[in-house]
Design a protein around this motif. Structure first.
Motif, PDB file in Angstrom:
ATOM      1  N   ASP A  21      35.880  33.527  78.150  1.00  6.08           N
ATOM      2  CA  ASP A  21      36.919  34.133  77.302  1.00  6.08           C
ATOM      3  C   ASP A  21      38.308  34.028  77.920  1.00  6.08           C
ATOM      4  OD1 ASP A  21      36.614  36.495  79.062  1.00  6.08           O
ATOM      5  OD2 ASP A  21      37.833  37.457  77.520  1.00  6.08           O
ATOM      6  N   GLU A  22      38.492  34.360  79.198  1.00  4.63           N
ATOM      7  CA  GLU A  22      39.836  34.271  79.782  1.00  4.63           C
ATOM      8  C   GLU A  22      40.323  32.817  79.830  1.00  4.63           C
ATOM      9  OE1 GLU A  22      41.725  36.563  79.967  1.00  4.63           O
ATOM     10  OE2 GLU A  22      40.621  38.399  80.401  1.00  4.63           O
ATOM     11  N   GLY A  23      39.393  31.899  80.065  1.00  2.00           N
ATOM     12  CA  GLY A  23      39.775  30.486  80.069  1.00  2.00           C
ATOM     13  C   GLY A  23      40.314  30.059  78.718  1.00  2.00           C
ATOM     14  N   TRP A  24      39.639  30.558  77.650  1.00  4.75           N
ATOM     15  CA  TRP A  24      40.113  30.206  76.302  1.00  4.75           C
ATOM     16  C   TRP A  24      41.436  30.876  75.982  1.00  4.75           C
ATOM     17  CZ3 TRP A  24      38.810  25.975  74.361  1.00  4.75           C
ATOM     18  CH2 TRP A  24      37.501  25.481  74.416  1.00  4.75           C
ATOM     19  N   ALA A  25      41.572  32.174  76.314  1.00  2.46           N
ATOM     20  CA  ALA A  25      42.848  32.861  76.029  1.00  2.46           C
ATOM     21  C   ALA A  25      43.981  32.159  76.785  1.00  2.46           C
ATOM     22  CB  ALA A  25      42.751  34.332  76.403  1.00  2.46           C
ATOM     23  N   SER A  26      43.699  31.676  77.987  1.00  2.00           N
ATOM     24  CA  SER A  26      44.719  30.958  78.765  1.00  2.00           C
ATOM     25  C   SER A  26      45.026  29.600  78.128  1.00  2.00           C
ATOM     26  CB  SER A  26      44.240  30.754  80.201  1.00  2.00           C
ATOM     27  OG  SER A  26      43.884  31.988  80.780  1.00  2.00           O
ATOM     28  N   MET A  64      46.516  43.542  78.027  1.00  2.00           N
ATOM     29  CA  MET A  64      45.090  43.817  77.859  1.00  2.00           C
ATOM     30  C   MET A  64      44.723  43.900  76.390  1.00  2.00           C
ATOM     31  SD  MET A  64      42.318  44.104  79.424  1.00  2.00           S
ATOM     32  CE  MET A  64      40.715  44.349  78.690  1.00  2.00           C
ATOM     33  N   GLU A  65      43.591  43.287  76.090  1.00  2.00           N
ATOM     34  CA  GLU A  65      43.145  43.165  74.713  1.00  2.00           C
ATOM     35  C   GLU A  65      42.008  44.116  74.383  1.00  2.00           C
ATOM     36  OE1 GLU A  65      42.570  41.188  77.219  1.00  2.00           O
ATOM     37  OE2 GLU A  65      40.436  40.721  77.298  1.00  2.00           O
ATOM     38  N   TYR A  66      42.012  44.597  73.156  1.00  2.00           N
ATOM     39  CA  TYR A  66      40.894  45.324  72.563  1.00  2.00           C
ATOM     40  C   TYR A  66      40.800  44.823  71.129  1.00  2.00           C
ATOM     41  CZ  TYR A  66      41.659  48.021  76.707  1.00  2.00           C
ATOM     42  OH  TYR A  66      41.800  48.349  78.020  1.00  2.00           O
ATOM     43  N   VAL A 102      50.687  36.124  72.699  1.00  2.00           N
ATOM     44  CA  VAL A 102      49.724  35.142  72.194  1.00  2.00           C
ATOM     45  C   VAL A 102      48.406  35.237  72.966  1.00  2.00           C
ATOM     46  CG1 VAL A 102      49.238  32.669  72.049  1.00  2.00           C
ATOM     47  CG2 VAL A 102      51.449  33.558  71.279  1.00  2.00           C
ATOM     48  N   HIS A 103      48.502  35.397  74.273  1.00  2.00           N
ATOM     49  CA  HIS A 103      47.291  35.477  75.090  1.00  2.00           C
ATOM     50  C   HIS A 103      46.409  36.643  74.629  1.00  2.00           C
ATOM     51  CE1 HIS A 103      44.928  35.083  78.899  1.00  2.00           C
ATOM     52  NE2 HIS A 103      44.693  36.351  78.627  1.00  2.00           N
ATOM     53  N   GLU A 104      46.993  37.822  74.574  1.00  2.00           N
ATOM     54  CA  GLU A 104      46.171  39.003  74.281  1.00  2.00           C
ATOM     55  C   GLU A 104      45.646  38.985  72.840  1.00  2.00           C
ATOM     56  OE1 GLU A 104      45.341  40.255  76.882  1.00  2.00           O
ATOM     57  OE2 GLU A 104      47.010  39.809  78.228  1.00  2.00           O
ATOM     58  N   VAL A 105      46.493  38.550  71.903  1.00  2.00           N
ATOM     59  CA  VAL A 105      46.043  38.516  70.512  1.00  2.00           C
ATOM     60  C   VAL A 105      44.925  37.484  70.335  1.00  2.00           C
ATOM     61  CG1 VAL A 105      46.742  38.002  68.137  1.00  2.00           C
ATOM     62  CG2 VAL A 105      48.235  39.397  69.592  1.00  2.00           C
ATOM     63  N   SER A 106      45.033  36.372  71.060  1.00  2.00           N
ATOM     64  CA  SER A 106      44.032  35.303  70.903  1.00  2.00           C
ATOM     65  C   SER A 106      42.662  35.713  71.438  1.00  2.00           C
ATOM     66  CB  SER A 106      44.496  34.013  71.591  1.00  2.00           C
ATOM     67  OG  SER A 106      44.324  34.094  72.988  1.00  2.00           O
ATOM     68  N   HIS A 107      42.624  36.760  72.252  1.00  2.00           N
ATOM     69  CA  HIS A 107      41.328  37.262  72.723  1.00  2.00           C
ATOM     70  C   HIS A 107      40.443  37.716  71.559  1.00  2.00           C
ATOM     71  CE1 HIS A 107      41.002  37.120  77.025  1.00  2.00           C
ATOM     72  NE2 HIS A 107      42.180  37.653  77.230  1.00  2.00           N
ATOM     73  N   THR A 108      41.045  37.913  70.394  1.00  2.00           N
ATOM     74  CA  THR A 108      40.266  38.249  69.198  1.00  2.00           C
ATOM     75  C   THR A 108      39.061  37.318  69.039  1.00  2.00           C
ATOM     76  OG1 THR A 108      42.198  39.139  68.096  1.00  2.00           O
ATOM     77  CG2 THR A 108      40.425  38.340  66.668  1.00  2.00           C
ATOM     78  N   SER A 123      38.173  32.314  86.418  1.00  2.00           N
ATOM     79  CA  SER A 123      38.170  32.831  85.050  1.00  2.00           C
ATOM     80  C   SER A 123      39.338  32.302  84.224  1.00  2.00           C
ATOM     81  CB  SER A 123      38.245  34.364  85.065  1.00  2.00           C
ATOM     82  OG  SER A 123      37.263  34.889  85.922  1.00  2.00           O
ATOM     83  N   TYR A 124      40.467  32.060  84.857  1.00  2.00           N
ATOM     84  CA  TYR A 124      41.684  31.657  84.132  1.00  2.00           C
ATOM     85  C   TYR A 124      42.061  30.201  84.439  1.00  2.00           C
ATOM     86  CZ  TYR A 124      42.554  36.678  83.366  1.00  2.00           C
ATOM     87  OH  TYR A 124      42.449  37.993  82.992  1.00  2.00           O
ATOM     88  N   GLN A 125      42.484  29.937  85.675  1.00  2.00           N
ATOM     89  CA  GLN A 125      43.081  28.644  86.009  1.00  2.00           C
ATOM     90  C   GLN A 125      42.135  27.465  85.761  1.00  2.00           C
ATOM     91  OE1 GLN A 125      43.973  31.407  87.624  1.00  2.00           O
ATOM     92  NE2 GLN A 125      45.675  31.074  89.027  1.00  2.00           N
TER      93      GLN A 125
HETATM   94 ZN   LIG Z   1      43.037  37.598  79.092  1.00  2.00          ZN
END
Ligand SMILES: [Zn+2]
Length: 626
Positions: free
Chosen positions: A413-418, A369-371, A390-396, A466-468
């Motif tokens: 956002d989740e699509g991009w982090a994925s 989980m990202e903050y 990488v996933h969580e950090v990229s949520h930046t 949101s992801y796939q």
């Molecule tokens: Zn995510």
């Protein structure tokens, strides 16, 4: 008769098509921002774009034995909107644990309380807000300003004192009482909700599933812990020199310019004492600006690794990167290195935009989980921590730097982090890690809901939409545009919307504008329509004039994907043929692929691991060839 005409004219007004300048389905409730000039049809923020803002000064303390967190904050709120606000809405996200709160998942019964967040006092411009002007519903606290609305371009100051007990159950989503002296603490302070040009006050309660939509703000936060505890948090630590003994302060300072990972301290060193200067408490101060949230973590025995990485070659700006972890997390000694290398790639490759934050800490919690500047990542041992890190950090980038409304458009956002966790892990691991999410397994089921359905309405379809599906869409888009054009669209999108709140049509329209091509034919099936990706080999014919064989490829599903074909000839030679999804742009259902001259096809295989295909059974020639 006149009355009839007037009525008819009104009817026409309501029935007439609105003036959406897009060929995509355009929900009419999103029209207002375009009429008001807060958003533009070319994808830019409009000339009248506005955004409200808050500034928080918070003092908090956490008592580990009781898990009681108490705080006081002063929030200055800037109403930049053209509207007079008749209320101010706070989010009390911990109220998810209040009796009767809406919850997407079960929680441990002992974490549920009658009061949720205890509000000890709340004042507006120094005057206590009485009970009749407070309304508490779901995870919101509304303060009525009916008697004295907040005028456009004015500021108000609200002070709140509150407390609550951190939930300790293992099912406490995204927050962590990791052990009796280790905590990851999000959703912890009364936070002003977003008031925007699209829907006014954001109204999706926090139920544990639908995540972020927060306003950009500045934070000055002080957190008191018992002596011996370290705090990691959003922002930059202001008073390290007041707390750390020289040896550890030197290491911390060195890590800010070091390229290698520096152990700031270890569990053993903490246990031996001497890391902190003598004091009754350890009081930490952090500052952050232009971030949409603030989270912190604390422990008295986590190891701390730190390094730094250049994120902007033009200015030499560096980001300070940390991993804080329990000794039992055997994957975590790799995490600071991975996070720093990942941040470097994010800055230079994908999205290829300088990492915006001065600090990033990956904390060994219980989730993924990202903050802003903080991740709560469980140990993945014995697996590599790379993809998760990488996933969580990229949520930046999404949803933080680009202030995405993830409660409604999680695919933004989740699509991009994925997308980043695949492309960057693949690159960092020399193609051994990073997976494309299995969209094919869900595609063509009634759980494969078009991503443009608001996320908060998705329930069981949430993850795929949101992801796939968007991850696969963005990978298809990269293939379609090629790296250079893709990168220039991304940079344009980020330059336009950094620190703002882009909505779906700002994304679609910016990419149409920046790519110089109308990509609606691509957006429509991927984001708006029911459907699925599926291609198949239909057969082989001879083109006598060209002296070659022709493989007929059918597009059976409506979602356009690349055509990737590996052909083996009877003389033993092989050929790889690749067309981007643009081959399906004009909507045709079949396309002929010419093979090499004067050769006979022995076998052909259609598809690739990275290309979703709902029914791969018809992807081989001869048919049935395994
Ligand atoms: Zn995510």
């Amino acid at each position: 008769m006149l009355r009839y005409y007037i009525a008819f004219a009104f009817l026409l007004l309501f029935l007439s098509p609105h003036f959406a300048q897009t060929s995509l389905f355009f929900p009419r409730n999103l029209q207002k921002p375009y009429d008001n000039g807060t958003r533009s049809w070319d994808g830019k923020p409009g000339p009248n774009y506005w955004q409200n803002r808050a500034s928080y000064v918070i003092k908090a303390a956490l008592e580990p034995k009781t898990r009681r967190l108490s705080g006081e904050e002063t929030v200055t709120y800037f109403n930049n909107s053209p509207d007079s606000l008749d209320r101010i809405r706070f989010k009390l996200q911990h109220d998810r644990y209040r009796k009767g709160g809406q919850r997407a998942y079960d929680v441990t019964p002992s974490d549920v309380s009658d009061e949720g967040v205890r509000i000890e006092s709340i004042t507006l411009n120094g005057i206590e807000v009485d009970e009749k002007n407070r309304r508490r519903a779901n995870t919101f606290l509304d303060i009525s300003l009916k008697n004295n609305p907040l005028a456009p371009k004015t500021t108000t100051t609200i002070a709140v004192r509150w407390s609550y007990t951190l939930p300790a159950g293992e099912d406490a989503a995204r927050e962590c009482v990791c052990d009796s002296t280790t905590f990851f603490v999000p959703y912890w302070y009364p936070q002003i909700a977003v008031y925007d040009d699209l829907q006014g006050w954001a109204n999706a309660p926090y139920n544990g599933q639908y995540e972020f939509y927060h306003e950009f703000a500045d934070y000055d936060v002080t957190i008191a812990m018992p002596y011996g505890f370290q705090v990691w948090a959003t922002g930059e630590w202001q008073n390290a020199a007041d707390l750390l003994e020289k040896t550890y302060l030197d290491r911390w300072t060195r890590a800010h310019t070091a390229a290698e990972v520096v152990a700031v301290f270890s569990e053993k060193e903490l246990a031996a004492g001497g890391v902190y200067k003598k004091a009754a408490q350890n009081i930490f101060r952090f500052k952050a600006s232009d971030v949409p949230d603030f989270a912190f973590a604390a422990s008295d025995h986590n190891n701390w690794d730190a390094t730094s990485v250049v994120v902007d070659d033009k200015t030499g700006r560096r980001t300070f990167v940390s991993a804080a972890y329990n000794t039992s997390a055997t994957d975590y000694p790799q995490v600071a290195r991975i996070a720093a290398d990942g941040i470097r790639l994010m800055s230079t490759y994908l999205p290829g935009y300088p990492f915006p934050y001065p600090s990033m800490t990956v904390f060994n919690g219980n989730d993924g989980m990202e903050y802003p500047m903080m991740c709560n990542d469980a140990s993945t041992a014995p697996r590599s921590p790379m993809t998760l890190t990488v996933h969580e950090v990229s949520h930046t980038y999404f949803p933080f730097m680009m202030g995405i409304n993830e409660q409604d458009y999680a695919w933004m956002d989740e699509g991009w982090a994925s997308f980043f966790d695949y492309t960057l892990s693949d690159s960092l691991s020399n193609h051994t890690l990073g997976g494309v999410r299995g969209y094919s397994f869900v595609a063509c089921t009634d759980n494969d809901i078009p991503p443009m359905v608001r996320s908060r309405n998705l329930s069981t379809g949430y993850r795929n939409a949101s992801y796939q599906r968007p991850q696969n869409a963005y990978l298809t888009l990269l293939d379609l545009l090629g790296y250079d054009k893709f990168h220039s669209c991304m940079t344009t999108y980020m330059d336009r919307w950094k620190g703002k709140h882009p909505a779906p049509f700002d994304f679609f329209n910016t990419w149409n504008d920046a790519s110089g091509q109308n990509l609606d034919w691509f957006w429509r099936p991927w984001f708006f329509e029911w459907g699925y990706p599926d291609m198949g080999i239909q057969g082989i014919t001879n083109d006598e004039a060209a002296n070659c064989q022709v493989i007929l490829i059918a597009r059976k599903g409506n979602i356009p994907v690349p055509l990737h074909l590996v052909v083996e000839y009877t003389d033993g030679s092989k050929e790889t043929i690749h067309h981007t999804a643009a081959i399906w742009k004009d909507g045709k259902q079949q396309t002929p692929i010419a093979c090499a001259r004067a050769k006979t096809v022995k076998s052909a295989v259609l598809g690739l691991r990275t290309i979703p295909d709902t029914n791969p059974q018809d992807n081989k020639y001869p048919a049935g060839d395994k």
